[in-house]
Design a protein around this motif. Structure first.
Motif, short mmCIF file in Angstrom:
data_model
loop_
_atom_site.label_atom_id
_atom_site.label_comp_id
_atom_site.label_asym_id
_atom_site.label_seq_id
_atom_site.Cartn_x
_atom_site.Cartn_y
_atom_site.Cartn_z
N HIS A 150 9.32 -14.43 35.61
CA HIS A 150 8.94 -13.69 34.42
C HIS A 150 8.02 -14.52 33.53
CE1 HIS A 150 10.05 -9.99 32.10
NE2 HIS A 150 9.36 -10.66 31.20
N ILE A 151 8.29 -15.82 33.46
CA ILE A 151 7.42 -16.72 32.68
C ILE A 151 6.01 -16.68 33.26
CG2 ILE A 151 6.95 -19.13 32.10
CD1 ILE A 151 10.04 -19.53 32.15
N ARG A 152 5.91 -16.78 34.58
CA ARG A 152 4.60 -16.77 35.24
C ARG A 152 3.90 -15.43 35.02
NH1 ARG A 152 0.04 -18.25 35.65
NH2 ARG A 152 -1.10 -17.89 37.59
N LEU A 153 4.67 -14.34 35.09
CA LEU A 153 4.09 -13.02 34.85
C LEU A 153 3.53 -12.93 33.44
CD1 LEU A 153 3.56 -10.07 35.67
CD2 LEU A 153 5.87 -9.52 34.88
N LEU A 154 4.29 -13.45 32.48
CA LEU A 154 3.83 -13.42 31.08
C LEU A 154 2.53 -14.20 30.92
CD1 LEU A 154 4.46 -12.58 28.16
CD2 LEU A 154 5.75 -14.70 27.91
N GLU A 155 2.43 -15.34 31.60
CA GLU A 155 1.20 -16.14 31.53
C GLU A 155 0.02 -15.36 32.13
OE1 GLU A 155 2.47 -19.56 33.65
OE2 GLU A 155 3.40 -20.52 31.88
N ILE A 156 0.27 -14.67 33.23
CA ILE A 156 -0.78 -13.85 33.87
C ILE A 156 -1.19 -12.71 32.93
CG2 ILE A 156 -1.20 -12.18 35.73
CD1 ILE A 156 0.58 -14.00 37.51
N GLN A 157 -0.21 -12.06 32.31
CA GLN A 157 -0.49 -10.95 31.40
C GLN A 157 -1.33 -11.41 30.21
OE1 GLN A 157 3.57 -9.68 30.72
NE2 GLN A 157 3.39 -7.99 32.17
N LYS A 158 -1.01 -12.58 29.66
CA LYS A 158 -1.79 -13.12 28.54
C LYS A 158 -3.23 -13.38 28.96
CE LYS A 158 0.28 -16.63 26.56
NZ LYS A 158 1.16 -17.84 26.51
N GLU A 159 -3.37 -13.94 30.16
CA GLU A 159 -4.71 -14.23 30.70
C GLU A 159 -5.51 -12.94 30.90
OE1 GLU A 159 -6.37 -15.13 35.06
OE2 GLU A 159 -4.61 -16.32 34.51
N CYS A 160 -4.86 -11.92 31.51
CA CYS A 160 -5.54 -10.64 31.76
C CYS A 160 -5.91 -9.95 30.45
CB CYS A 160 -4.65 -9.73 32.60
SG CYS A 160 -4.43 -10.28 34.31
N GLN A 161 -5.02 -10.03 29.50
CA GLN A 161 -5.26 -9.38 28.20
C GLN A 161 -6.47 -10.00 27.52
OE1 GLN A 161 -1.68 -7.71 26.44
NE2 GLN A 161 -2.14 -8.81 24.57
N GLN A 162 -6.58 -11.33 27.62
CA GLN A 162 -7.72 -12.03 27.01
C GLN A 162 -9.01 -11.76 27.77
OE1 GLN A 162 -6.32 -16.07 27.07
NE2 GLN A 162 -4.91 -15.77 25.35
N SER A 163 -8.91 -11.66 29.10
CA SER A 163 -10.10 -11.49 29.93
C SER A 163 -10.62 -10.06 29.96
CB SER A 163 -9.81 -11.94 31.37
OG SER A 163 -9.44 -13.30 31.41
N PHE A 164 -9.70 -9.09 30.02
CA PHE A 164 -10.10 -7.70 30.24
C PHE A 164 -9.95 -6.81 29.02
CE2 PHE A 164 -8.18 -9.06 34.47
CZ PHE A 164 -9.39 -9.61 34.92
N GLY A 165 -9.23 -7.28 28.01
CA GLY A 165 -9.13 -6.52 26.76
C GLY A 165 -8.06 -5.46 26.70
N ASP A 166 -7.48 -5.11 27.85
CA ASP A 166 -6.43 -4.08 27.85
C ASP A 166 -5.08 -4.73 27.56
OD1 ASP A 166 -8.19 -1.90 28.81
OD2 ASP A 166 -8.30 -3.14 30.62
N ARG A 167 -4.10 -3.91 27.17
CA ARG A 167 -2.76 -4.43 26.89
C ARG A 167 -2.01 -4.64 28.20
NH1 ARG A 167 2.56 -3.21 26.17
NH2 ARG A 167 2.31 -1.08 26.93
#
Length: 313
Positions: A150-167
Motif C-alpha cells: 500500500h505504501i508503494r501504491l501511494l508513492e505511485i499514485q503521488k507520482e501519477c498525480q503530479q505527472s498526469f494531473g488526474d486524481r
C-alpha cells in the motif's frame, strides 16, 4: 468508614469492608482508602463495566501514565475495556498503551488507522511505514507485506498525480491501473501491473475496462489481437464495448466467441436476434432458439428464425 475519614486505614477496616455485599459501595470506599488495585479487582469481579471505568479513570487521573499502563498490563479485563474506550476518545494514548504492553499487531493497526485519517499524503506514507515495522516486529509478515504494498501504491499514485494531473491518491490498486489505461498511460499502467505481479486474467480485465472507458477502440483491437485465445475470452471485450455503448465494436468481438450458447446470449443482450438465432442453431439448442424466437416482433425476423428451427429439426 470512620477509619477512612480519620485517615487511620487498617487491615481490620479492609476486612470489614470485604463483608460489604454491594460492589457499588465497596469500590468507592476502596478508592478513598487508596487501594486502587483492590478497587479494580472488586469492580471487575462485579461485572459492572461502569464501576470498572470509574476505577480506570481515577487511576489515569491520579497516577503517572507509565504507572497507569502498568496497572492495565496486569489487568486484562480492565485493559480491554480501556482499549474499547480509547479507540473513540484517545487514540494517541491508545497507541502509547499498545507500545507499553507490547501489543505490536494492535499498535500497527492503530498506526495504520491513523494514517488513513490523514489528508496529506506525506504523513500517511510515514505512518504506514511505521505500521509496517510494528507488524514485522509482531511477526505478522502477511499484514506487513500488505501495508508495504500500500505504501508503494501511494508513492505511485503521488507520482501519477503530479505527472498526469488526474486524481489518483485514494484509489484502489485496480482503480489506479484502470484509470491509467483509460487516460492512455499504457506503459505506466503495464509497469504497475508487473511491479505488483498481478495475474494475467486480472490484467486483461483491467486493461479491457480502461481502454473501453477511454473509447480507445484501436488500442483495444490491438490488445485483442495479441492472442488467438485471450485468457478472459472475447466475450470480455464484447461486454466492455456494450457497456460503453459501442455495438459495432461489440459485434466484432461477439463473432469471435467460440461457445455458441454464450455467443447467442451476447447477441441477445444487444437485441441482435438473427445473429442470436444463428448461434443458437449452431449450438443445436432448441430451447435457446425458442427463447430467441419469443423475442422476435418483426415478422421477417420471426420467419427467418422459424426457417433456422426447421433446418435444425
Amino acid at each position: 468508614v470512620k477509619a477512612i475519614e480519620s485517615g487511620e486505614v487498617t487491615d481490620l477496616a479492609k476486612m470489614i469492608l470485604d463483608d460489604e455485599p454491594r460492589a457499588t459501595d465497596q469500590v468507592p470506599l476502596l478508592i478513598e482508602m487508596r487501594d486502587e488495585t483492590g478497587a479494580l479487582v472488586k469492580a471487575i469481579e462485579s461485572g459492572d463495566s461502569d464501576l470498572v471505568y470509574l476505577v480506570i479513570m481515577h487511576i489515569k487521573r491520579t497516577h503517572p501514565i507509565p504507572e497507569f499502563f502498568e496497572t492495565l498490563r496486569h489487568m486484562q479485563e480492565a485493559q480491554d475495556l480501556y482499549v474499547a474506550y480509547a479507540k473513540h476518545q484517545d487514540r494517541d494514548l491508545l497507541q502509547s498503551l499498545f507500545a507499553h504492553v507490547q501489543r505490536t499487531t494492535d499498535l500497527g493497526m492503530t498506526v495504520l488507522q491513523n494514517a488513513y485519517q490523514q489528508m496529506d499524503t506525506l504523513p500517511v506514507s510515514r505512518l504506514m511505514k511505521t505500521a509496517a515495522t510494528h507488524f514485522s516486529q509482531a511477526k505478522d509478515s502477511q499484514t506487513a507485506k500488505i501495508v508495504e504494498d500500500h505504501i508503494r501504491l501511494l508513492e505511485i499514485q503521488k507520482e501519477c498525480q503530479q505527472s498526469f494531473g488526474d486524481r489518483y491518491v485514494g484509489l484502489s490498486m485496480a482503480e489506479t491501473i484502470v484509470q491509467l489505461f483509460r487516460h492512455g498511460q499504457i506503459k505506466r499502467a503495464t509497469k504497475v501491473v508487473k511491479e505488483f505481479k498481478l495475474g494475467e486474467r486480472r490484467y486483461y480485465y483491467m486493461k479491457i475496462k480502461g481502454l473501453a472507458e477511454g473509447k480507445d477502440w484501436e488500442e483495444l483491437d490491438k490488445f485483442a489481437a495479441e492472442k488467438s485465445k485471450p485468457p478472459v475470452g472475447f466475450e470480455a471485450f464484447a461486454e466492455a464495448c456494450m457497456t460503453e455503448g459501442n455495438t459495432a465494436e461489440a459485434v466484432k468481438y461477439a463473432e469471435k466467441v467460440t461457445d455458441h450458447g454464450r455467443r447467442c446470449e451476447i447477441f441477445l443482450a444487444m437485441n441482435r436476434l438473427r445473429d442470436a438465432a444463428e448461434a443458437a442453431a449452431a449450438a443445436k439448442d432448441g430451447d435457446l432458439l425458442s427463447a430467441v424466437r419469443s423475442r422476435a416482433k418483426d415478422p421477417a425476423t420471426a420467419t427467418y428464425i422459424d426457417s433456422l428451427a426447421a433446418d435444425a429439426g
